[in-house]
Design a protein around this motif. Sequence first.
Motif, mmCIF file in Angstrom:
data_model
loop_
_atom_site.group_PDB
_atom_site.id
_atom_site.type_symbol
_atom_site.label_atom_id
_atom_site.label_comp_id
_atom_site.label_asym_id
_atom_site.label_seq_id
_atom_site.Cartn_x
_atom_site.Cartn_y
_atom_site.Cartn_z
ATOM 1 N N ARG A 1 45.080 33.721 31.516
ATOM 2 C CA ARG A 1 45.221 34.375 30.219
ATOM 3 C C ARG A 1 45.488 33.351 29.112
ATOM 4 N NH1 ARG A 1 50.088 38.202 28.402
ATOM 5 N NH2 ARG A 1 51.089 36.379 29.319
ATOM 6 N N SER A 2 46.491 32.495 29.333
ATOM 7 C CA SER A 2 46.855 31.601 28.227
ATOM 8 C C SER A 2 45.806 30.523 27.996
ATOM 9 C CB SER A 2 48.217 30.975 28.492
ATOM 10 O OG SER A 2 48.144 30.173 29.646
ATOM 11 N N THR A 3 45.283 29.948 29.075
ATOM 12 C CA THR A 3 44.383 28.810 28.907
ATOM 13 C C THR A 3 42.958 29.252 28.589
ATOM 14 O OG1 THR A 3 45.709 27.706 30.555
ATOM 15 C CG2 THR A 3 43.665 26.624 29.947
ATOM 16 N N TYR A 4 42.579 30.417 29.051
ATOM 17 C CA TYR A 4 41.178 30.800 28.886
ATOM 18 C C TYR A 4 40.976 32.043 28.015
ATOM 19 C CZ TYR A 4 40.802 27.273 32.461
ATOM 20 O OH TYR A 4 40.916 26.098 33.135
ATOM 21 N N THR A 5 41.395 33.200 28.502
ATOM 22 C CA THR A 5 40.988 34.391 27.747
ATOM 23 C C THR A 5 41.559 34.401 26.329
ATOM 24 O OG1 THR A 5 42.775 35.697 28.727
ATOM 25 C CG2 THR A 5 40.620 35.811 29.792
ATOM 26 N N THR B 1 37.596 31.181 42.124
ATOM 27 C CA THR B 1 38.073 32.478 42.590
ATOM 28 C C THR B 1 37.309 33.590 41.881
ATOM 29 O OG1 THR B 1 39.743 32.661 40.861
ATOM 30 C CG2 THR B 1 40.399 31.547 42.899
ATOM 31 N N GLU B 2 37.248 34.721 42.516
ATOM 32 C CA GLU B 2 36.498 35.848 41.972
ATOM 33 C C GLU B 2 37.060 36.247 40.609
ATOM 34 O OE1 GLU B 2 33.792 38.135 41.129
ATOM 35 O OE2 GLU B 2 33.631 36.905 42.944
ATOM 36 N N ILE B 3 38.386 36.241 40.508
ATOM 37 C CA ILE B 3 39.015 36.676 39.269
ATOM 38 C C ILE B 3 38.771 35.682 38.139
ATOM 39 C CG2 ILE B 3 41.277 35.698 39.833
ATOM 40 C CD1 ILE B 3 42.281 38.526 38.697
ATOM 41 N N GLY B 4 38.768 34.403 38.503
ATOM 42 C CA GLY B 4 38.509 33.377 37.501
ATOM 43 C C GLY B 4 37.058 33.389 37.056
ATOM 44 N N ARG B 5 36.191 33.698 38.001
ATOM 45 C CA ARG B 5 34.757 33.708 37.729
ATOM 46 C C ARG B 5 34.395 34.676 36.583
ATOM 47 N NH1 ARG B 5 30.424 32.488 41.803
ATOM 48 N NH2 ARG B 5 32.138 31.910 43.164
ATOM 49 N N GLN B 6 35.218 35.723 36.421
ATOM 50 C CA GLN B 6 34.936 36.675 35.337
ATOM 51 C C GLN B 6 34.939 35.985 33.980
ATOM 52 O OE1 GLN B 6 36.985 40.611 35.691
ATOM 53 N NE2 GLN B 6 38.076 39.584 37.350
ATOM 54 N N ILE B 7 35.694 34.881 33.892
ATOM 55 C CA ILE B 7 35.737 34.173 32.618
ATOM 56 C C ILE B 7 34.381 33.524 32.330
ATOM 57 C CG2 ILE B 7 36.817 32.225 31.426
ATOM 58 C CD1 ILE B 7 39.417 33.165 32.917
ATOM 59 N N SER C 1 41.905 39.879 28.904
ATOM 60 C CA SER C 1 43.281 39.547 28.541
ATOM 61 C C SER C 1 44.195 40.753 28.758
ATOM 62 C CB SER C 1 43.359 39.125 27.071
ATOM 63 O OG SER C 1 43.451 37.731 26.957
ATOM 64 N N ARG C 2 43.736 41.907 28.273
ATOM 65 C CA ARG C 2 44.544 43.133 28.422
ATOM 66 C C ARG C 2 44.750 43.457 29.897
ATOM 67 N NH1 ARG C 2 41.694 44.824 23.884
ATOM 68 N NH2 ARG C 2 40.035 45.734 25.139
ATOM 69 N N GLN C 3 43.664 43.351 30.641
ATOM 70 C CA GLN C 3 43.711 43.646 32.076
ATOM 71 C C GLN C 3 44.709 42.709 32.780
ATOM 72 O OE1 GLN C 3 39.587 43.815 33.434
ATOM 73 N NE2 GLN C 3 40.340 43.159 35.449
ATOM 74 N N PHE C 4 44.617 41.422 32.458
ATOM 75 C CA PHE C 4 45.532 40.451 33.061
ATOM 76 C C PHE C 4 46.967 40.783 32.674
ATOM 77 C CE2 PHE C 4 42.112 36.864 33.052
ATOM 78 C CZ PHE C 4 41.470 37.484 34.102
ATOM 79 N N ALA C 5 47.172 41.111 31.385
ATOM 80 C CA ALA C 5 48.534 41.356 30.892
ATOM 81 C C ALA C 5 49.204 42.482 31.668
ATOM 82 C CB ALA C 5 48.500 41.672 29.399
ATOM 83 N N GLU C 6 48.423 43.539 31.948
ATOM 84 C CA GLU C 6 48.993 44.661 32.697
ATOM 85 C C GLU C 6 49.449 44.225 34.078
ATOM 86 O OE1 GLU C 6 46.560 48.200 33.039
ATOM 87 O OE2 GLU C 6 46.140 48.076 30.875
ATOM 88 N N THR C 7 48.593 43.537 34.773
ATOM 89 C CA THR C 7 48.944 43.089 36.117
ATOM 90 C C THR C 7 50.135 42.144 36.080
ATOM 91 O OG1 THR C 7 46.564 43.121 36.448
ATOM 92 C CG2 THR C 7 47.909 42.283 38.258
ATOM 93 N N ASP D 1 31.686 35.987 24.521
ATOM 94 C CA ASP D 1 31.801 37.415 24.251
ATOM 95 C C ASP D 1 33.266 37.752 23.982
ATOM 96 O OD1 ASP D 1 32.016 40.169 24.401
ATOM 97 O OD2 ASP D 1 30.417 40.344 25.897
ATOM 98 N N ARG D 2 33.614 37.858 22.696
ATOM 99 C CA ARG D 2 35.014 38.035 22.324
ATOM 100 C C ARG D 2 35.603 39.321 22.918
ATOM 101 N NH1 ARG D 2 38.174 36.285 17.954
ATOM 102 N NH2 ARG D 2 36.411 35.575 16.717
ATOM 103 N N GLU D 3 34.845 40.409 22.857
ATOM 104 C CA GLU D 3 35.376 41.693 23.346
ATOM 105 C C GLU D 3 35.664 41.622 24.846
ATOM 106 O OE1 GLU D 3 32.965 41.580 20.892
ATOM 107 O OE2 GLU D 3 34.669 42.074 19.597
ATOM 108 N N LYS D 4 34.750 40.990 25.536
ATOM 109 C CA LYS D 4 34.932 40.886 26.987
ATOM 110 C C LYS D 4 36.189 40.070 27.306
ATOM 111 C CE LYS D 4 31.839 40.537 30.907
ATOM 112 N NZ LYS D 4 30.432 40.352 31.280
#
Length: 951
Positions: free
Chosen positions: A659-663, A705-711, A577-583, A569-572
Amino acid sequence: MESKQHLYLVDGSAYIFRAYHRLPPLTDPQGTPVGAVYGYTTMLWKLAEDLNKADGPTHLAVILDKASTSFRNELYDQYKAHRPPPPEDLVPQFPLIRDATRAFSLACIEEEGVEADDIIASYARAATRQGWDVTIVSSDKDLMQLVGKCAEPHDGVEGGCIDMLDTMKNQRIDVAEVIEKFGVPPEKVGDVLALMGDSVDNVPGVFGVGPKTASKLIQDYGDLDSALAAAPSMKKGKLQERLIEHADLARLSKELVTLKEDCALPVPLDDFKLTAIPPEPLAAFLSRHGFTSLLKRLDGGHGSPERATQLNPSKPVTMGVTPVEGAARQSLPDWPAPDLDSYTCLTTVAQLDAWIARASDARVVAIDTETSALDAMRADLAGISLALGPNDACYIPLGHGGSDMFAERPTQVPLNEALQRLKPLLESDAVLKVGQNIKYDINVLARHGITVAPVDDTMIISFCLDAGRQAEGIGGGHGMDELSERHLNHKTLTFKEICGTGKKAIPFGEVPLDRATRYAAEDADVTWRLHSLLRPRLPQESGTRIYERVDRPLIPVVAQMERHGIKVDREKLAGLSRQFAETISALECEIFGLCGQEFTIGSPKQLGDILFDKMGYKGGRKGKSGQYSTDQAILENLAAQGAEVANKVLEWRQLTKLRSTYTEALQAAINPTTGRVHTSYSLVGAQTGRLSSTDPNLQNIPIRTEIGRQIRDCFVAEPGNVLLSADYSQIELRLAAHMADVPPLKQAFAKGEDIHARTAMEMFGTVDRDTRGRAKTINFAILYGISRWGLAGRLGTSADEAQAMIDRYFDRFPGIQRYIVSTLELVRERGYSETLFGRKTWFPRINAKSQAERQGSERAAINAPIQGTSADIIKRAMARMGPALTAAGLNEVRMLLQVHDELVFELPEGDVAAAAPVIERVMAEAALPAVSLDVPLGVEIGSGQSWGAAH
DNA sequence: GGCCGAACGTA
DNA sequence: GTACGTTCGGCCC
């Protein structure tokens, strides 16, 4: 451990005829001629020696012809009518064959009124039906009809398969060899034999039709009946007349050469069980006939050939430190060196047709495709090279020129016309296509509607023989350039030399034809040579089983998984990516604030200097690079000391990694044509036999991890479909419990207990969060080749305490210690470890002087059989999955991914209920019947809209 | 541009 | 402590 049963059926009568003609006329002390008997005896010896080897016999029987008539004489009174009597000095040897067989305490079957071939066929059928593999020891062409025949699975038993062994030529005869000999697969050999006839047995056949014509006719018309039926419409001439005139004789011949597979079995199969051979009767026989050299081997203190095998005294012990021993022993055939000027560039249809005609007769053709890129799912075809023998190679340019609109395209056969002409060759059952990493070529050509089969792969053959084999200065890889240097002593042109590198690189289609021909045809030439060198080593070095039964069948399966790809899912992903970038930005500000300066957080060097020198935190540790280590464990340590910045850096690292390796990377990996992500699996990627995945690696998508699982939630099914994930639960621990024979662990798995809790109870007498966690750590430590320091590091204890834990573990599970000791002994002696399915992994550093190096090898050697057996099992499941789903009528289930102990499928939502039990069963039973495990293989299945949801 | 080590994602 | 692949910074040419 119960291995797969493997019955050897020795065609004794045929053997002695050949032995008689090939060996000098020896006589024994009494003056009886014994040349053929001697040959026969040494062959039995060798077969008995192979007991316990991966491909060796577990059961063996000798089948002899009893001179008499059979049902064939009723069909045709001239059958075997003109057979000359056996030579005078062979006649007295017949009864001695029986004596020799008895001296080995082996079963010997002969039946009045039944020919040996029919008995062999009947036993072979009975054995394969109960799941045994069968090797027929013979070179009789009639028996070749049986090769590759596998019994259908029934009553939950997977059928065994049949192959042949020619002990005189030391050659395994499998389907490929039969095709090589007859030009048709084994099931059609009978049709060829019926046409050509047999003068020795007086099978009439069709007069004037020899092996070549017979093979051609069956290839062209499919089978005997069709060929005979088509005769009236064939080109007028002698051949046509004869086919029409002798059609009945041909049909009769077919009946004569067809083997009878339902003869009564005079002795039950189980009576053929091969055990230690009592030495006394054998010694008596050998001494009576003056076979002193064999007698000496028997008296060499080892008792019998069977024990001799275990101790391996007759062969030099193969030490792992010798690089590529098998190859070093092999002398190069009498070939001219590759001559790049000898290759032809085919640019006209006539030239191409002439080559295709020759290739169709060649039986074995090496093939290599050249493309515009490395990604088989995106690359355009630039050309195809073929090789039929040393320096007999060509290149067919198909997509050269064209990028420069003003330059003239070189003359070429139009792509579609060439492919249309090549298609029958590439798809022909009768021609084996050999490639170096042929999965790539399969995928490129599949995109042009061509299904390349049957295939052999020199890269995978090399892997099955030499995985892990390497020494100082000698590469251990399986790439073509390396294999060519190692086995052919020849340096190939490299891709870089032809296309350049980096920015100046040009696509292969822009290489001038003369240079392209030299490079491409050389690759096919070298592949052909490598194949004829490496393939014969498989049976000699017991690699056939793993290659033919596990890795080779997987090639088209994995190729198809790659072509399927998986939707993301490209949009997801972009949203994440955007969410990660902000943090990440926010974290950077905080980190710079805490450190009092800006720097490159991603530089461990800068980070280390700031944390330990500037800010003065304790716990700095400099490695051999003279640099502070700032890995996770160190930073967690700092955080525990109250260093806020350490936590921020850890979080920053996690997010930038994701972000770099996955999203980001996954979005870039979406194929514009298919809209899906197509990984590339390497079948030779891991020394243990595991697959590896690249471009992108889909075997390390986050989950912990929960955050990684989103991928994982970004991997999705097409509308109306779901993703289904099936994974083996604790497969390596289960295998360790079986292989090391640990009753309490086996019982725990049988009862479905929590294995780490059970371990905790055994170790500490009590189960709570702490003891269970420690037990889990120790269980994994065992799989990885335990060391007191490693365990101490994980448990946070001293090495002494860790050692005490290890001792306690060994005390509770003595099988584990025995497994480790015996595995290492075997690896030190032979140089390699072996999985339950016979996959070898070499450990050339196992006897190294350096302790660190040696212990490293020891840990890997303890792990390899376990990890490798697990890899073999899931590979077997993958190879069986397609047919099993098809048999269940589930034609829309697609297998997409493999992640070592997990398979991911995409299927219509409505198929889940039907597919899940099929998938579960194929995976749970994947070891059977070759290996019957003492533990059940647990499989957990889930499904959902996304990969994350399927877990 | 190419190579290496550190770090980190998975089983 | 096993088996991988990718990204990045740092450093080389």
